[in-house]
Design an enzyme around this catalytic site. Structure first.
Site, PDB file in Angstrom:
ATOM      1  N   TYR A   1      15.713 -65.732 -30.578  1.00  0.00           N
ATOM      2  CA  TYR A   1      15.664 -64.515 -31.395  1.00  0.00           C
ATOM      3  C   TYR A   1      15.103 -63.348 -30.587  1.00  0.00           C
ATOM      4  CZ  TYR A   1      14.659 -61.518 -35.437  1.00  0.00           C
ATOM      5  OH  TYR A   1      14.611 -60.477 -36.334  1.00  0.00           O
TER       6      TYR A   1
ATOM      7  N   ARG B   1       9.523 -66.774 -44.838  1.00  0.00           N
ATOM      8  CA  ARG B   1       8.628 -65.746 -44.292  1.00  0.00           C
ATOM      9  C   ARG B   1       7.393 -65.636 -45.177  1.00  0.00           C
ATOM     10  NH1 ARG B   1      13.052 -61.255 -42.543  1.00  0.00           N
ATOM     11  NH2 ARG B   1      14.317 -62.315 -44.120  1.00  0.00           N
TER      12      ARG B   1
ATOM     13  N   ASN C   1       6.941 -66.554 -49.146  1.00  0.00           N
ATOM     14  CA  ASN C   1       6.270 -67.852 -49.376  1.00  0.00           C
ATOM     15  C   ASN C   1       5.079 -67.693 -50.305  1.00  0.00           C
ATOM     16  OD1 ASN C   1       7.961 -69.328 -47.772  1.00  0.00           O
ATOM     17  ND2 ASN C   1       6.426 -69.920 -46.260  1.00  0.00           N
TER      18      ASN C   1
ATOM     19  N   GLN D   1      -4.411 -64.090 -37.462  1.00  0.00           N
ATOM     20  CA  GLN D   1      -3.272 -63.359 -36.868  1.00  0.00           C
ATOM     21  C   GLN D   1      -2.864 -62.247 -37.838  1.00  0.00           C
ATOM     22  OE1 GLN D   1      -3.149 -66.390 -38.153  1.00  0.00           O
ATOM     23  NE2 GLN D   1      -1.118 -67.096 -38.732  1.00  0.00           N
TER      24      GLN D   1
HETATM   25  N1  LIG Z   1      13.139 -58.412 -42.436  1.00  0.00           N
HETATM   26  C1  LIG Z   1      12.394 -58.219 -41.371  1.00  0.00           C
HETATM   27  O1  LIG Z   1      11.151 -58.282 -41.450  1.00  0.00           O
HETATM   28  C2  LIG Z   1      13.001 -57.869 -40.054  1.00  0.00           C
HETATM   29  C3  LIG Z   1      12.156 -57.549 -38.993  1.00  0.00           C
HETATM   30  C4  LIG Z   1      12.717 -57.226 -37.773  1.00  0.00           C
HETATM   31  C5  LIG Z   1      14.084 -57.184 -37.603  1.00  0.00           C
HETATM   32  N2  LIG Z   1      14.877 -57.494 -38.656  1.00  0.00           N
HETATM   33  C6  LIG Z   1      16.326 -57.481 -38.431  1.00  0.00           C
HETATM   34  O2  LIG Z   1      16.997 -56.883 -39.530  1.00  0.00           O
HETATM   35  C7  LIG Z   1      18.235 -57.547 -39.768  1.00  0.00           C
HETATM   36  C8  LIG Z   1      18.318 -58.000 -41.211  1.00  0.00           C
HETATM   37  O3  LIG Z   1      17.222 -58.839 -41.504  1.00  0.00           O
HETATM   38  P1  LIG Z   1      17.006 -59.460 -42.960  1.00  0.00           P
HETATM   39  O4  LIG Z   1      15.554 -59.595 -43.164  1.00  0.00           O
HETATM   40  O5  LIG Z   1      17.828 -58.726 -43.934  1.00  0.00           O
HETATM   41  O6  LIG Z   1      17.593 -60.930 -42.734  1.00  0.00           O
HETATM   42  P2  LIG Z   1      18.594 -61.799 -43.590  1.00  0.00           P
HETATM   43  O7  LIG Z   1      18.588 -63.164 -42.982  1.00  0.00           O
HETATM   44  O8  LIG Z   1      18.291 -61.676 -45.047  1.00  0.00           O
HETATM   45  O9  LIG Z   1      19.996 -61.089 -43.334  1.00  0.00           O
HETATM   46  C9  LIG Z   1      20.804 -61.347 -42.227  1.00  0.00           C
HETATM   47  C10 LIG Z   1      22.259 -61.350 -42.672  1.00  0.00           C
HETATM   48  O10 LIG Z   1      23.097 -61.590 -41.533  1.00  0.00           O
HETATM   49  C11 LIG Z   1      24.051 -62.600 -41.881  1.00  0.00           C
HETATM   50  N3  LIG Z   1      24.446 -63.280 -40.632  1.00  0.00           N
HETATM   51  C12 LIG Z   1      23.682 -64.065 -39.837  1.00  0.00           C
HETATM   52  N4  LIG Z   1      24.387 -64.489 -38.785  1.00  0.00           N
HETATM   53  C13 LIG Z   1      25.617 -63.942 -38.896  1.00  0.00           C
HETATM   54  C14 LIG Z   1      26.807 -64.004 -38.114  1.00  0.00           C
HETATM   55  N5  LIG Z   1      26.867 -64.728 -36.988  1.00  0.00           N
HETATM   56  N6  LIG Z   1      27.896 -63.325 -38.545  1.00  0.00           N
HETATM   57  C15 LIG Z   1      27.867 -62.610 -39.694  1.00  0.00           C
HETATM   58  N7  LIG Z   1      26.775 -62.519 -40.476  1.00  0.00           N
HETATM   59  C16 LIG Z   1      25.673 -63.171 -40.074  1.00  0.00           C
HETATM   60  C17 LIG Z   1      23.335 -63.489 -42.873  1.00  0.00           C
HETATM   61  O11 LIG Z   1      24.185 -64.286 -43.662  1.00  0.00           O
HETATM   62  C18 LIG Z   1      22.558 -62.460 -43.688  1.00  0.00           C
HETATM   63  O12 LIG Z   1      23.326 -61.965 -44.741  1.00  0.00           O
HETATM   64  C19 LIG Z   1      18.320 -58.669 -38.741  1.00  0.00           C
HETATM   65  O13 LIG Z   1      19.066 -58.209 -37.646  1.00  0.00           O
HETATM   66  C20 LIG Z   1      16.891 -58.885 -38.322  1.00  0.00           C
HETATM   67  O14 LIG Z   1      16.791 -59.382 -37.011  1.00  0.00           O
HETATM   68  C21 LIG Z   1      14.378 -57.850 -39.876  1.00  0.00           C
HETATM   69  O1  LIG Z   2       3.783 -69.791 -45.227  1.00  0.00           O
HETATM   70  C1  LIG Z   2       3.479 -69.105 -44.234  1.00  0.00           C
HETATM   71  C2  LIG Z   2       4.448 -68.470 -43.402  1.00  0.00           C
HETATM   72  C3  LIG Z   2       4.015 -67.730 -42.331  1.00  0.00           C
HETATM   73  N1  LIG Z   2       2.681 -67.575 -42.084  1.00  0.00           N
HETATM   74  C4  LIG Z   2       2.209 -66.721 -40.972  1.00  0.00           C
HETATM   75  O2  LIG Z   2       2.575 -65.407 -41.293  1.00  0.00           O
HETATM   76  C5  LIG Z   2       2.855 -64.671 -40.115  1.00  0.00           C
HETATM   77  C6  LIG Z   2       4.196 -63.999 -40.292  1.00  0.00           C
HETATM   78  O3  LIG Z   2       5.212 -64.990 -40.277  1.00  0.00           O
HETATM   79  P1  LIG Z   2       6.704 -64.697 -40.748  1.00  0.00           P
HETATM   80  O4  LIG Z   2       7.439 -65.992 -40.647  1.00  0.00           O
HETATM   81  O5  LIG Z   2       6.699 -64.011 -42.058  1.00  0.00           O
HETATM   82  O6  LIG Z   2       7.271 -63.642 -39.724  1.00  0.00           O
HETATM   83  P2  LIG Z   2       6.978 -63.336 -38.176  1.00  0.00           P
HETATM   84  O7  LIG Z   2       6.116 -62.134 -38.129  1.00  0.00           O
HETATM   85  O8  LIG Z   2       6.503 -64.529 -37.452  1.00  0.00           O
HETATM   86  O9  LIG Z   2       8.415 -63.026 -37.673  1.00  0.00           O
HETATM   87  C7  LIG Z   2       9.128 -61.960 -38.250  1.00  0.00           C
HETATM   88  O10 LIG Z   2       8.936 -60.911 -37.413  1.00  0.00           O
HETATM   89  C8  LIG Z   2       9.802 -59.842 -37.318  1.00  0.00           C
HETATM   90  C9  LIG Z   2      11.217 -60.111 -37.667  1.00  0.00           C
HETATM   91  O11 LIG Z   2      12.101 -59.912 -36.619  1.00  0.00           O
HETATM   92  C10 LIG Z   2      11.526 -61.335 -38.399  1.00  0.00           C
HETATM   93  O12 LIG Z   2      11.810 -61.018 -39.730  1.00  0.00           O
HETATM   94  C11 LIG Z   2      10.555 -62.417 -38.415  1.00  0.00           C
HETATM   95  O13 LIG Z   2      10.914 -63.212 -37.367  1.00  0.00           O
HETATM   96  C12 LIG Z   2       2.774 -65.650 -38.965  1.00  0.00           C
HETATM   97  O14 LIG Z   2       1.542 -65.502 -38.323  1.00  0.00           O
HETATM   98  C13 LIG Z   2       2.845 -67.019 -39.623  1.00  0.00           C
HETATM   99  O15 LIG Z   2       2.067 -67.983 -38.908  1.00  0.00           O
HETATM  100  C14 LIG Z   2       1.742 -68.168 -42.906  1.00  0.00           C
HETATM  101  O16 LIG Z   2       0.534 -68.045 -42.696  1.00  0.00           O
HETATM  102  N2  LIG Z   2       2.177 -68.918 -43.951  1.00  0.00           N
END
Ligand SMILES: NC(=O)c1ccc[n+]([C@@H]2O[C@H](COP(=O)([O-])OP(=O)(O)OC[C@H]3O[C@@H](n4cnc5c(N)ncnc54)[C@H](O)[C@@H]3O)[C@@H](O)[C@H]2O)c1
Ligand SMILES: O=c1ccn([C@@H]2O[C@H](COP(=O)(O)OP(=O)(O)O[C@H]3OC[C@@H](O)[C@H](O)[C@H]3O)[C@@H](O)[C@H]2O)c(=O)[nH]1
Length: 345
Positions: free
Chosen positions: A176, A217, A221, A240
């Site tokens: 990732y 996430r 959760n 963290q």
């Molecule tokens: N939510 C966050 O905290 C966060 C943080 C940093 C970056 N992002 C980025 O933002 C974007 C959206 O994140 P999100 O939280 O909505 O995640 P999400 O998992 O809810 O959405 C991702 C979408 O992409 C689709 N997808 C995955 N692989 C695919 C593929 N090969 N072809 C077509 N579709 C595909 C999934 O089915 C889903 O609908 C991602 O690129 C993620 O890396 C999200």
């Molecule tokens: O049940 C849980 C889940 C997670 N955590 C902690 O919560 C923190 C956040 O974890 P998450 O899984 O929500 O997300 P992370 O920050 O690790 O990664 C995220 O970062 C940025 C984005 O690109 C992605 O959406 C996601 O990978 C971590 O320190 C993890 O150890 C808990 O303490 N309890």
């Protein structure tokens, strides 16, 4: 065209952008803006689609393979004349005629992106390459949703865009975080080599309604656990930190970036920083004061701290988040209650 390089100097490309569709030059008829959203059935993508569809001059096409997203998130737009949904995997080439591309497709929750790491890196690398190829052919502007994970386990705090990161290239998160780093590289190479108009958002942890209940996430959760009366699972050490941005703020930032003049990368996130124990205490206080907090084992390479420096977003996009964690959590609680069928006592 001027670009802002992460290390502050202005990078330029002599390449003019590829010509947009002749539709854009029509003298008599102002054609609708045709917008592609990859990953539009996911959490952030579906909120972005809602916002884009509010503008009657936008036609929105979503492509998604439904790995983590679902049609349900787009239910209200199915059959709308300005909306189209295509089941498609971005690792395969795509031929559509569009003016803008929001490229979000990629699983974002660690448990989902680690499930099939080879597929995750293919999605980031081949998927981004395919979308850049499309942008080049049709002269579209393309925005990539990169991530704060490009900073890895950061040694500089908060993280400005100039920080080059501390990333493990062979760890379980690399599919990732390294995948997104390569995606950013491809964006800039296409920009310099072919003149493609690019935008890169480095998104920090985002939360809100429509996250999958079992997304894995931390915010989803804790809310699901609190509502079900199960112990909140704080992964050790619990000190963290993360900084949580409400999804409507995120969508506003992405739109401003797409419409603005800056290539980025630009951090988009909420600088309010919390330890995971503080987050658990806040969820407990707001949602279910009776629930227990359990310390459980963590996963490898978990970043110890994360907080965006958003000076650049403020200056270049006039953007800063509006929704605090305490105001955003109850909005998400409402959505989770209705989906879990648990009403407020
Ligand atoms: N939510 C966050 O905290 C966060 C943080 C940093 C970056 N992002 C980025 O933002 C974007 C959206 O994140 P999100 O939280 O909505 O995640 P999400 O998992 O809810 O959405 C991702 C979408 O992409 C689709 N997808 C995955 N692989 C695919 C593929 N090969 N072809 C077509 N579709 C595909 C999934 O089915 C889903 O609908 C991602 O690129 C993620 O890396 C999200
Ligand atoms: O049940 C849980 C889940 C997670 N955590 C902690 O919560 C923190 C956040 O974890 P998450 O899984 O929500 O997300 P992370 O920050 O690790 O990664 C995220 O970062 C940025 C984005 O690109 C992605 O959406 C996601 O990978 C971590 O320190 C993890 O150890 C808990 O303490 N309890």
């Amino acid at each position: 065209m001027a670009t802002d390089s992460p290390n502050g100097e202005q990078q330029t490309t002599s390449k003019p952008p590829p010509l947009p569709s002749p539709l854009r030059f029509s003298k008599f008829f102002q054609a609708n803006m045709r917008i592609l959203v990859t990953g539009g059935a996911g959490f952030i993508g579906s909120h972005l689609v809602d916002k884009l569809m509010q503008n009657e001059k936008n036609e929105v096409t979503v492509v998604d393979n439904f790995f983590t997203g679902s049609k349900d998130n787009l239910r209200k737009w199915i059959d709308h004349p300005r909306f189209e949904l295509i089941r498609h995997d971005v690792t395969q080439p795509l031929f559509v005629e569009v003016d803008q591309i929001y490229h979000l497709a990629c699983p974002a929750s660690p448990i989902f992106y680690k499930y099939n790491p080879v597929k995750t890196i293919k999605t980031n690398v081949i998927g981004t390459l395919n979308m850049l190829g499309l942008a080049k052919r049709v002269g579209a502007r393309i925005l990539l949703t990169s991530t704060s994970e490009v900073y890895g386990d950061p040694l500089i705090h908060p993280q400005p865009e100039t920080y080059l990161g501390n990333v493990n290239p062979i760890g379980v998160r690399s599919c990732y975080d390294e995948g997104k780093r390569v995606a950013e590289t491809l964006m800039f190479d296409y920009h310099r080599q072919h003149g493609i108009e690019i935008r890169i958002a480095r998104i920090f942890n985002t939360y809100g309604p429509r996250m999958n209940i079992d997304d894995g996430r931390v915010v989803s959760n804790f809310i699901a656990q609190a509502l079900r009366g199960e112990p909140l699972t704080v992964q050790k050490p619990g000190s963290q930190t993360r900084s949580f941005c409400y999804v409507t703020d995120m969508v506003d930032g992405l739109l401003r970036l797409m419409e603005g003049r800056s290539t980025g990368p630009i951090n988009i996130g909420n600088p309010g920083e919390f330890t995971m124990l503080e987050l658990a205490e806040t969820v407990k206080e707001l949602i279910n004061p009776k629930v227990q907090i359990n310390m459980v084992d963590n996963t490898p390479d978990d970043p110890r701290q994360r907080k965006p420096d958003i000076a650049k977003a403020k200056e270049l996009l006039g953007w800063e988040p509006q929704v605090t964690l305490r105001n955003g959590l109850p909005l998400m609680e409402e959505d989770f209650r209705s989906r879990l069928g648990i009403s407020k006592a």
